[in-house]
Design a protein around this motif. Structure first.
Motif, mmCIF file in Angstrom:
data_model
loop_
_atom_site.group_PDB
_atom_site.id
_atom_site.type_symbol
_atom_site.label_atom_id
_atom_site.label_comp_id
_atom_site.label_asym_id
_atom_site.label_seq_id
_atom_site.Cartn_x
_atom_site.Cartn_y
_atom_site.Cartn_z
ATOM 1 N N GLU A 52 0.801 -1.221 0.000
ATOM 2 C CA GLU A 52 0.000 0.000 0.000
ATOM 3 C C GLU A 52 0.834 1.271 0.000
ATOM 4 O OE1 GLU A 52 0.915 -0.813 4.338
ATOM 5 O OE2 GLU A 52 0.397 -2.019 2.580
ATOM 6 N N VAL A 100 -5.526 2.096 -2.471
ATOM 7 C CA VAL A 100 -5.600 1.052 -1.447
ATOM 8 C C VAL A 100 -6.881 0.233 -1.612
ATOM 9 C CG1 VAL A 100 -5.790 0.608 1.037
ATOM 10 C CG2 VAL A 100 -4.142 2.298 0.188
ATOM 11 N N LEU A 128 -6.315 -2.083 -4.548
ATOM 12 C CA LEU A 128 -5.405 -3.167 -4.203
ATOM 13 C C LEU A 128 -6.093 -4.198 -3.317
ATOM 14 C CD1 LEU A 128 -2.550 -4.367 -4.288
ATOM 15 C CD2 LEU A 128 -1.995 -2.934 -2.306
ATOM 16 N N SER A 129 -6.885 -3.744 -2.375
ATOM 17 C CA SER A 129 -7.617 -4.665 -1.507
ATOM 18 C C SER A 129 -8.523 -5.574 -2.326
ATOM 19 C CB SER A 129 -8.444 -3.883 -0.478
ATOM 20 O OG SER A 129 -7.636 -3.082 0.342
ATOM 21 N N SER A 170 1.991 -5.351 6.227
ATOM 22 C CA SER A 170 1.208 -4.147 5.974
ATOM 23 C C SER A 170 0.979 -3.370 7.256
ATOM 24 C CB SER A 170 -0.146 -4.515 5.356
ATOM 25 O OG SER A 170 -0.939 -3.372 5.141
ATOM 26 N N GLU A 203 -1.602 -1.097 6.877
ATOM 27 C CA GLU A 203 -2.885 -0.538 6.467
ATOM 28 C C GLU A 203 -4.034 -1.419 6.965
ATOM 29 O OE1 GLU A 203 -5.860 1.203 5.640
ATOM 30 O OE2 GLU A 203 -4.131 2.352 4.942
ATOM 31 N N LEU A 246 -6.624 -2.753 4.341
ATOM 32 C CA LEU A 246 -6.112 -3.812 3.474
ATOM 33 C C LEU A 246 -6.091 -5.145 4.209
ATOM 34 C CD1 LEU A 246 -4.750 -4.455 0.705
ATOM 35 C CD2 LEU A 246 -2.565 -3.968 1.819
#
Length: 217
Positions: free
Chosen positions: A164, A172, A175-176, A193, A195, A198
């Protein structure tokens, strides 16, 4: 590979740098369709574990296997099965964005490589930058290109270190969703990570590292 056999097996991993032990007694199995997130403050060994998993660092002791093959970075079977984004990539300075992806697609024998490259460029939102050299991209665009290099190639295990980084909120979220789709298709994923969004959406298991030792099956 059978569902009941791990794609990744890590057993009793130990890694020190000089007198400092970073990781000791770390064990982990990751099966098809699973995503394991490594969390914790900086310096607890998340990146070290990932580098040992992909063969970039050699552990002092312990076992790392992918599909039953002992991990060595130069082994063609490991290069075939493991896609990774764990460092800022050193892109070829004279190859454009699209040329990088085309080279990877053709090297891995991707059918209809032109279509595959176009699809990935569209997904990572780099179509307008496709003719640019990597050195001219923003830091966020370079991160998207690095992720694209993993998504353009075959893979059974995806290893990501803070993927991320330098992505905005929209990035984000994208990407998730992408990693969740990869997992649902049977890919095994290990990521470090910071995040929470995520991790919450993608991970089937979260390991919070607090020191040198973790033993989780």
């Amino acid at each position: 590979m059978a569902k009941n056999e791990p794609v990744l097996r890590v057993a009793d991993l130990k890694k020190s740098f000089g007198p400092v032990t970073i990781i000791e007694g770390f064990s982990l199995n990751v099966f098809p369709g699973e995503a394991v997130a490594l969390t914790g403050r900086n310096g607890v060994g998340k990146s070290t574990i990932l580098r040992c998993i992909v063969g970039a660092d050699r552990p002092d002791s312990g076992v790392v296997e992918v599909n039953g093959v002992r991990v060595m970075e130069t082994d063609p079977r490991i290069r075939r099965d493991v896609a990774t984004v764990i460092d800022d990539l050193d892109f070829f300075p004279d190859l454009s964005v699209v040329e990088h992806l085309d080279l990877l697609a053709r090297a891995h024998g991707i059918p209809d490589s032109d279509d595959a490259v176009d699809e990935v460029l569209q997904e990572v939102q780099l179509v307008p930058q496709s003719g640019q050299l990597p050195g001219t991209l923003s830091s966020g665009q370079r991160r998207r290109l690095a992720l694209a290099t993993a998504f353009i190639r075959p893979r059974k295990l995806l290893v990501l270190d803070e993927p991320e980084q330098r992505l905005d909120t929209e990035g984000v979220a994208w990407l998730s969703a992408r990693l969740l789709a990869e997992r649902k298709r049977g890919l095994a994923i290990v990521l470090a990570s910071h995040e929470p969004q995520l991790v919450e959406k993608v991970a089937t298991k979260t390991i919070e590292l607090a020191g040198a030792t973790y033993d989780g099956q």
